[in-house]
Design a protein around this motif. Structure first.
Motif, PDB file in Angstrom:
ATOM      1  N   ARG A  28       0.830  -1.212   0.000  1.00 26.04           N
ATOM      2  CA  ARG A  28       0.000   0.000   0.000  1.00 26.04           C
ATOM      3  C   ARG A  28       0.863   1.260   0.000  1.00 26.04           C
ATOM      4  NH1 ARG A  28      -5.216  -0.143   0.118  1.00 26.04           N
ATOM      5  NH2 ARG A  28      -5.341   1.973   0.868  1.00 26.04           N
ATOM      6  N   VAL A  29       0.378   2.260  -0.713  1.00 28.33           N
ATOM      7  CA  VAL A  29       1.029   3.571  -0.709  1.00 28.33           C
ATOM      8  C   VAL A  29       0.926   4.151   0.703  1.00 28.33           C
ATOM      9  CG1 VAL A  29       0.847   5.946  -1.562  1.00 28.33           C
ATOM     10  CG2 VAL A  29       0.610   4.030  -3.160  1.00 28.33           C
ATOM     11  N   LYS A  30      -0.300   4.199   1.240  1.00 20.49           N
ATOM     12  CA  LYS A  30      -0.543   4.741   2.578  1.00 20.49           C
ATOM     13  C   LYS A  30      -0.102   3.715   3.610  1.00 20.49           C
ATOM     14  CE  LYS A  30      -4.200   6.712   5.424  1.00 20.49           C
ATOM     15  NZ  LYS A  30      -5.642   6.999   5.513  1.00 20.49           N
ATOM     16  N   GLY A  31       0.946   3.997   4.328  1.00 16.68           N
ATOM     17  CA  GLY A  31       1.438   3.100   5.374  1.00 16.68           C
ATOM     18  C   GLY A  31       2.582   2.206   4.935  1.00 16.68           C
ATOM     19  N   GLU A 104      -3.377   3.011  -5.379  1.00 14.02           N
ATOM     20  CA  GLU A 104      -3.362   2.682  -3.952  1.00 14.02           C
ATOM     21  C   GLU A 104      -2.168   1.827  -3.562  1.00 14.02           C
ATOM     22  OE1 GLU A 104      -7.153   1.319  -2.210  1.00 14.02           O
ATOM     23  OE2 GLU A 104      -8.043   1.800  -4.158  1.00 14.02           O
TER      24      GLU A 104
END
Length: 151
Positions: A28-31, A104
């Motif tokens: 994931r990009v986020k995290g 994402e």
């Protein structure tokens, strides 16, 4: 009191890659952590409709063979003081399934069970992958677990 909430579903994809069964994980990009497909249920959707949509959006995979995993991911979300419950689905993909990531995720891997468990950060993910491997790779799932996605 801690509320229990179910607003998302997740799905594990399986494919035969060069003769060996593999499980799809994505970063994931986020995290920056490794995971499987997941997403929030939109108004008017069923859980199985959500996972089909999410597979298309996140991976470009067209879901043809869908099963309920008979497994619930569950975790405590500290920011909202909520216990999240997430029904899991399993998708059997054609051999050497192509993946096209959306924004994402930064990368993906088709992994053996050991490789997937080595990449993920959360104990619940490892337990889920063990469950999926046991009931969907080492055994054939019950026909009663198949989701008639055309319904």
């Amino acid at each position: 009191m801690i509320p229990i909430r179910c607003k998302a579903v997740s799905g594990v994809a399986l494919s035969t890659m060069d003769g060996e069964t593999k499980l799809l994980v994505m970063k994931r990009v986020k995290g920056g952590f490794w995971c499987h497909v997941a997403g929030t249920i939109e108004a008017g959707e069923t859980g199985w409709q959500t996972i089909i949509r999410e597979f298309g959006e996140e991976t470009g995979i067209t879901v043809c063979e869908l099963y309920t995993a008979h497994y619930l991911e569950q975790f405590y979300e500290s920011a909202s003081n909520t216990v999240e419950v997430v029904p899991v689905f399993v998708v059997y993909c054609p051999p050497n399934q192509v993946v096209t990531l959306n924004d994402e995720h930064t990368e993906y891997r088709w992994c053996t069970l050991a490789e997937a468990k080595g990449l993920v950060s959360f104990p619940g993910q490892q337990a889920l992958y063990d469950h999926v491997w046991h009931y969907f790779v080492e055994r054939s799932p019950s026909a009663l677990m198949r989701v008639a996605a055309e319904a």
